[in-house]
Design an enzyme around this catalytic site. Structure first.
Site, PDB file in Angstrom:
ATOM      1  N   HIS A   1      12.189  30.448  -0.829  1.00 34.55           N
ATOM      2  CA  HIS A   1      11.220  31.539  -0.720  1.00 34.55           C
ATOM      3  C   HIS A   1      10.606  31.398   0.676  1.00 34.55           C
ATOM      4  O   HIS A   1      10.457  30.277   1.185  1.00 34.55           O
ATOM      5  CB  HIS A   1      10.048  31.384  -1.684  1.00 34.55           C
ATOM      6  CG  HIS A   1      10.379  31.511  -3.136  1.00 34.55           C
ATOM      7  ND1 HIS A   1      10.904  30.488  -3.858  1.00 34.55           N
ATOM      8  CD2 HIS A   1      10.196  32.533  -4.002  1.00 34.55           C
ATOM      9  CE1 HIS A   1      11.055  30.872  -5.128  1.00 34.55           C
ATOM     10  NE2 HIS A   1      10.638  32.114  -5.241  1.00 34.55           N
TER      11      HIS A   1
ATOM     12  N   ASP B   1       7.749  28.846   0.610  1.00 36.34           N
ATOM     13  CA  ASP B   1       7.951  27.413   0.417  1.00 36.34           C
ATOM     14  C   ASP B   1       8.660  26.791   1.613  1.00 36.34           C
ATOM     15  O   ASP B   1       8.570  25.592   1.824  1.00 36.34           O
ATOM     16  CB  ASP B   1       8.622  27.046  -0.926  1.00 36.34           C
ATOM     17  CG  ASP B   1       9.798  27.900  -1.318  1.00 36.34           C
ATOM     18  OD1 ASP B   1       9.735  28.564  -2.346  1.00 36.34           O
ATOM     19  OD2 ASP B   1      10.802  27.898  -0.567  1.00 36.34           O
TER      20      ASP B   1
ATOM     21  N   GLU C   1      16.656  39.191 -10.639  1.00 32.45           N
ATOM     22  CA  GLU C   1      16.615  38.073 -11.594  1.00 32.45           C
ATOM     23  C   GLU C   1      15.755  38.453 -12.799  1.00 32.45           C
ATOM     24  O   GLU C   1      14.533  38.489 -12.709  1.00 32.45           O
ATOM     25  CB  GLU C   1      16.043  36.837 -10.896  1.00 32.45           C
ATOM     26  CG  GLU C   1      16.048  35.621 -11.795  1.00 32.45           C
ATOM     27  CD  GLU C   1      15.505  34.374 -11.089  1.00 32.45           C
ATOM     28  OE1 GLU C   1      15.807  34.175  -9.894  1.00 32.45           O
ATOM     29  OE2 GLU C   1      14.773  33.613 -11.741  1.00 32.45           O
TER      30      GLU C   1
ATOM     31  N   GLU D   1      19.139  33.356 -14.891  1.00 35.41           N
ATOM     32  CA  GLU D   1      18.582  32.017 -15.129  1.00 35.41           C
ATOM     33  C   GLU D   1      18.624  31.692 -16.618  1.00 35.41           C
ATOM     34  O   GLU D   1      18.179  32.485 -17.454  1.00 35.41           O
ATOM     35  CB  GLU D   1      17.146  31.952 -14.609  1.00 35.41           C
ATOM     36  CG  GLU D   1      16.541  30.601 -14.899  1.00 35.41           C
ATOM     37  CD  GLU D   1      15.152  30.394 -14.330  1.00 35.41           C
ATOM     38  OE1 GLU D   1      14.904  30.787 -13.179  1.00 35.41           O
ATOM     39  OE2 GLU D   1      14.321  29.821 -15.054  1.00 35.41           O
TER      40      GLU D   1
ATOM     41  N   HIS E   1      15.308  31.847 -18.482  1.00 33.83           N
ATOM     42  CA  HIS E   1      14.815  33.215 -18.703  1.00 33.83           C
ATOM     43  C   HIS E   1      15.571  33.877 -19.851  1.00 33.83           C
ATOM     44  O   HIS E   1      15.009  34.698 -20.574  1.00 33.83           O
ATOM     45  CB  HIS E   1      14.962  34.042 -17.426  1.00 33.83           C
ATOM     46  CG  HIS E   1      14.136  33.512 -16.286  1.00 33.83           C
ATOM     47  ND1 HIS E   1      14.133  34.085 -15.046  1.00 33.83           N
ATOM     48  CD2 HIS E   1      13.281  32.464 -16.213  1.00 33.83           C
ATOM     49  CE1 HIS E   1      13.312  33.403 -14.252  1.00 33.83           C
ATOM     50  NE2 HIS E   1      12.802  32.415 -14.938  1.00 33.83           N
TER      51      HIS E   1
ATOM     52  N   ASP F   1      20.915  30.758 -11.849  1.00 39.35           N
ATOM     53  CA  ASP F   1      19.891  29.720 -11.711  1.00 39.35           C
ATOM     54  C   ASP F   1      20.133  28.735 -12.844  1.00 39.35           C
ATOM     55  O   ASP F   1      19.858  29.015 -14.021  1.00 39.35           O
ATOM     56  CB  ASP F   1      18.480  30.312 -11.771  1.00 39.35           C
ATOM     57  CG  ASP F   1      17.992  30.724 -10.377  1.00 39.35           C
ATOM     58  OD1 ASP F   1      18.809  30.670  -9.434  1.00 39.35           O
ATOM     59  OD2 ASP F   1      16.812  31.077 -10.245  1.00 39.35           O
TER      60      ASP F   1
ATOM     61  N   ASP G   1       8.405  28.696 -19.535  1.00 36.57           N
ATOM     62  CA  ASP G   1       9.425  28.499 -18.506  1.00 36.57           C
ATOM     63  C   ASP G   1       9.360  27.076 -17.959  1.00 36.57           C
ATOM     64  O   ASP G   1       8.739  26.835 -16.933  1.00 36.57           O
ATOM     65  CB  ASP G   1       9.143  29.541 -17.410  1.00 36.57           C
ATOM     66  CG  ASP G   1      10.293  29.747 -16.474  1.00 36.57           C
ATOM     67  OD1 ASP G   1      11.415  29.347 -16.813  1.00 36.57           O
ATOM     68  OD2 ASP G   1      10.071  30.334 -15.394  1.00 36.57           O
TER      69      ASP G   1
ATOM     70  N   ASP H   1      11.757  25.175 -16.810  1.00 38.98           N
ATOM     71  CA  ASP H   1      12.640  24.914 -15.659  1.00 38.98           C
ATOM     72  C   ASP H   1      13.153  23.478 -15.613  1.00 38.98           C
ATOM     73  O   ASP H   1      12.994  22.778 -14.610  1.00 38.98           O
ATOM     74  CB  ASP H   1      11.914  25.231 -14.343  1.00 38.98           C
ATOM     75  CG  ASP H   1      11.793  26.719 -14.087  1.00 38.98           C
ATOM     76  OD1 ASP H   1      12.509  27.504 -14.731  1.00 38.98           O
ATOM     77  OD2 ASP H   1      10.974  27.111 -13.224  1.00 38.98           O
TER      78      ASP H   1
HETATM   79  C1  XLS Z   1      10.453  32.160 -11.664  1.00 40.53           C
HETATM   80  C2  XLS Z   1      11.725  32.416 -11.001  1.00 40.53           C
HETATM   81  C3  XLS Z   1      11.716  32.248  -9.496  1.00 40.53           C
HETATM   82  C4  XLS Z   1      12.899  32.950  -8.884  1.00 40.53           C
HETATM   83  C5  XLS Z   1      12.781  33.165  -7.418  1.00 40.53           C
HETATM   84  O1  XLS Z   1      10.387  32.060 -12.878  1.00 40.53           O
HETATM   85  O2  XLS Z   1      12.694  31.630 -11.602  1.00 40.53           O
HETATM   86  O3  XLS Z   1      11.654  30.909  -9.121  1.00 40.53           O
HETATM   87  O4  XLS Z   1      14.090  32.285  -9.147  1.00 40.53           O
HETATM   88  O5  XLS Z   1      11.630  33.815  -7.057  1.00 40.53           O
HETATM   89 CA    CA Z   2      14.831  31.448 -11.122  1.00 40.64          CA
HETATM   90 CA    CA Z   3      12.234  29.851 -14.435  1.00 43.09          CA
END
Ligand code: XLS
Ligand code: CA
Ligand code: CA
Length: 439
Positions: free
Chosen positions: A99, A102, A230, A266, A269, A294, A305, A307
């Site tokens: 991003h 970041d 996404e 993802e 998600h 993702d 979420d 991750d």
């Molecule tokens: C957030 C998303 C984010 C995207 C990119 O939940 O996964 O990280 O992948 O903005």
């Molecule tokens: Ca993502």
């Molecule tokens: Ca996520």
């Protein structure tokens, strides 16, 4: 040059190895269906989770101990570049995703933020040229700053819309500079919490406008990236407009954008949308819009979420099965949009997490390739739908029949025999392939 991680280069040692800091299944040059593993699995490091996440959650402070911290955020950004490239080189990861915010910190003005991004990305480019590491995709963070409290493209405030557009333009320029072949739009706060204060029609129209402007700029600027949306059903807003693959397809078709965007899917998600990962991938595949992945997983007992790094062999197998059926991901890859747990606060944990994720997908790829080669599910499906090739089935398939004719046909053929769907047998076969290929 400073070395940030005490861990050395991670090598393939095979399934018998007891060394946690080695690959057991990811053997990058091994040919699977005639193609090296690393080409099937274009793994990418997520800049944000890997270099920026420090273990904070809503109940507690940072826990991570990193060697690339600096009181000056700009200096820290440069340290992160060095650390990130060292990390990728040691793991043999050839791509990264970022991003804007970041990669470089937000300045006091937009102009200053842009300048920071220019400077830091110049340095990233230098590192890319030295190492051969590439950019998989870039994106703009249009959700973190408080100006985006009510969304970016869907904010009721046009000043916010303009600011988001400026950030997207700059992130696209930076992606172009870094040679990224994809550009991602995650809806961030594009959604709503209550319809009592939301003009749904206007927000959808505005969101489509922002995407159209970005699509045009993608061509105008010469970026020519594969644009990716996404999907995510909720979080941060209660209802995100890009709910899931099918919703996004409907939205894109409605606004004439379906030829311009594919999906970045993802796993976490998908599960938030109460779908399997495979469902989302398959839905995108049959609509010819499976773009990139993702690679992570959620915790089904938590429902948010999380991750996490992917470790589920079943999911990875079925995901790679869809990727193979799709003929690969073209410009896309597998981005580890995943973070280590709060209690896994050492640098070594970061390596272990990536190794585990890479091995999981390597294993999934091997099994998926076997399942496909042996046509385990494909020949079953072929037989299951075979009667659509003849008689009444063929007429339906070719749409050479009316409702009246079908009614007449059904009156004469109203004693129907069905065949078993054999779900349990197929699940047994899947297990067998997973277990038989356990080395
Ligand atoms: C957030 C998303 C984010 C995207 C990119 O939940 O996964 O990280 O992948 O903005
Ligand atoms: Ca993502
Ligand atoms: Ca996520």
């Amino acid at each position: 040059m400073k070395e940030y991680f005490k861990v050395g280069k991670i090598l393939y040692e095979g399934p018998q190895s007891k060394n946690s800091l080695a690959f057991k299944y990811y053997n990058k040059d091994e040919l699977i269906l005639g193609k090296p593993m690393k080409e099937h699995l274009k793994f990418a490091m997520s800049w944000w989770h890997t270099l920026c996440a420090k273990g904070q959650d809503q109940f507690g402070q940072n826990t991570m101990v990193r060697t690339f911290e600096n009181e000056d955020p700009l200096k820290e950004a440069y340290e992160k570049v060095d650390a990130g490239f060292e990390f990728m080189e040691k793991l043999g990861i050839e791509y990264f995703c970022f991003h804007d915010r970041d990669m470089a910190p937000e300045g006091r003005t937009l102009e200053e933020s842009n300048r920071y991004l220019d400077e830091v990305s110049d340095y990233v480019l230098e590192k890319m040229q030295k190492t051969g590491i590439r950019c998989l995709w870039g994106t703009a963070n249009c959700f973190n700053h408080k100006r985006y409290l009510a969304g970016a493209g869907t904010s009721p405030n046009p000043e916010v819309f303009a600011y988001a557009a400026a950030q997207i333009k700059k992130a696209m320029d930076t992606t172009k500079k870094l040679g990224g072949k994809n550009y991602v739009f995650w809806g961030g706060r594009e959604g709503y919490d209550t319809l009592l204060n939301t003009d749904l029609q206007k927000e959808l129209d505005h969101y489509a406008t922002l995407l159209k402007l970005a699509r045009d700029y993608n061509i105008k600027s010469g970026l020519n990236a594969q644009l990716l949306i996404e999907p995510k059903p909720k979080e941060p807003t209660k209802h995100q407009y890009d709910f899931d693959v099918q919703t996004v397809i409907g939205f894109l078709k409605n606004y004439g954008l379906d030829k311009d965007f594919k999906m970045n899917i993802e796993a976490n998600h998908a599960t938030l949308a109460i779908h399997t990962f495979q469902h989302e991938l398959a839905m995108a595949r049959v609509h010819h819009c499976l773009g990139s992945i993702d690679a992570n997983q959620g915790d089904l007992l938590l429902g948010w979420d999380t991750d996490q790094f992917p470790t589920n062999i079943y999911d990875a197998t079925l995901a790679m099965y869809e990727v193979l059926l799709n003929g690969g991901l073209e410009t896309g890859g597998l981005n580890f949009d995943a973070k280590v747990r709060r209690q896994s606060f050492t640098d070594e944990d970061l390596f272990l997490a990536y190794i585990s994720g890479m091995d999981t997908f390597a294993k999934g790829l091997r099994i998926a390739a076997k399942l496909l080669e042996d046509k385990v599910f494909e020949s079953f499906k072929e037989k299951r739908y075979a009667s659509y090739q003849r008689g009444i089935g063929a007429k339906i398939e070719k749409r050479e029949i009316s409702l009246e004719e079908l009614s007449e046909y059904a009156l004469e053929h109203d004693q129907i025999t069905n065949e078993s769907g054999r779900q349990e047998q197929l699940e047994m076969l899947l297990n067998q392939y997973i277990l038989e290929n356990s080395d």
